[in-house]
Design a protein around this motif. Sequence first.
Motif, short mmCIF file in Angstrom:
data_model
loop_
_atom_site.label_atom_id
_atom_site.label_comp_id
_atom_site.label_asym_id
_atom_site.label_seq_id
_atom_site.Cartn_x
_atom_site.Cartn_y
_atom_site.Cartn_z
N GLN A 191 8.78 -16.94 -4.57
CA GLN A 191 9.66 -16.62 -3.84
C GLN A 191 10.40 -18.40 -4.07
O GLN A 191 9.48 -19.51 -3.84
CB GLN A 191 9.80 -16.34 -3.43
CG GLN A 191 11.37 -16.18 -2.24
CD GLN A 191 11.40 -15.57 -0.72
OE1 GLN A 191 10.37 -15.55 0.32
NE2 GLN A 191 12.60 -15.44 -0.36
N SER A 192 11.38 -18.89 -4.41
CA SER A 192 12.16 -20.35 -4.21
C SER A 192 12.97 -19.88 -3.20
O SER A 192 13.73 -19.08 -3.56
CB SER A 192 12.37 -20.06 -5.22
OG SER A 192 10.83 -20.47 -6.71
N VAL A 227 17.81 -23.57 12.21
CA VAL A 227 18.45 -22.72 10.74
C VAL A 227 17.48 -21.84 10.13
O VAL A 227 17.21 -20.85 9.65
CB VAL A 227 19.91 -23.19 9.44
CG1 VAL A 227 19.97 -22.58 8.06
CG2 VAL A 227 20.68 -23.52 10.32
N LEU A 228 16.20 -23.01 9.77
CA LEU A 228 15.24 -22.43 8.60
C LEU A 228 14.40 -22.12 9.64
O LEU A 228 13.38 -21.60 8.62
CB LEU A 228 14.33 -23.57 7.86
CG LEU A 228 15.83 -24.30 7.08
CD1 LEU A 228 15.43 -25.31 6.33
CD2 LEU A 228 15.92 -23.45 6.10
N ALA A 278 9.42 -18.54 9.40
CA ALA A 278 8.69 -17.54 9.92
C ALA A 278 8.12 -16.55 8.79
O ALA A 278 6.69 -16.12 8.81
CB ALA A 278 8.69 -17.21 10.90
N ARG A 279 8.99 -16.01 8.07
CA ARG A 279 9.34 -15.19 7.33
C ARG A 279 8.00 -15.60 5.96
O ARG A 279 7.42 -14.62 5.60
CB ARG A 279 10.91 -14.05 6.74
CG ARG A 279 10.22 -13.03 6.32
CD ARG A 279 11.48 -12.74 5.71
NE ARG A 279 12.44 -13.90 5.16
CZ ARG A 279 14.03 -14.09 5.45
NH1 ARG A 279 14.27 -12.39 4.48
NH2 ARG A 279 14.11 -15.12 4.80
N PRO A 301 3.26 -16.56 -0.83
CA PRO A 301 3.73 -18.37 -1.28
C PRO A 301 4.92 -18.73 -1.25
O PRO A 301 5.74 -17.65 -1.82
CB PRO A 301 2.63 -18.28 -2.63
CG PRO A 301 2.41 -16.51 -2.70
CD PRO A 301 2.52 -15.96 -1.33
N CYS A 302 5.68 -19.52 -0.99
CA CYS A 302 7.43 -19.63 -1.23
C CYS A 302 7.38 -21.16 -1.76
O CYS A 302 6.74 -21.89 -1.65
CB CYS A 302 8.00 -19.31 0.09
SG CYS A 302 9.65 -20.12 -0.25
#
Length: 140
Positions: free
Chosen positions: A2-3, A17-18, A23-24, A29-30
């Motif tokens: 995911q990007s 905000v982030l 946490a999610r 992997p991100c």
Amino acid sequence: MQSVIVYIDDADHARAVLAPLVARAGAAPCRWIVVACAPRMTHRISKWVSHSARENWRAKWADKLFAQVLPWLGRGSTDVTTVLAKGPLPELAEQLQATHGMAQVVDARRPKAAPAPRGGHNPSSLLAGLSALFVLALAD
């Protein structure tokens, strides 16, 4: 993978905000694409500061911001890319999505303060003053 494209201009506000996204994203992997949005300079500053000096200031500003955000954001096995915005954000988002694939876009910039009403008068204080005057007139 995911990007996520993130627009930031303040480290503390961006963390607030982030936090749910970080946490999610910790479970999978991100790829984070962090875009620093430097404060605007007035058009009159060009009389006093050269273009290269403005660009150097923006680069130093972005480096300080990235130094505050990246250690917190880059925990774990995530991939972090940094970008300094130099033009309109929608066009930059299109370019980044063309390069990195489809990505979620998150605006974590600090909200701008509401502009003062024209004429320098606050309508709510005017209404409150008139209400108090009306109550005093009725009391007599």
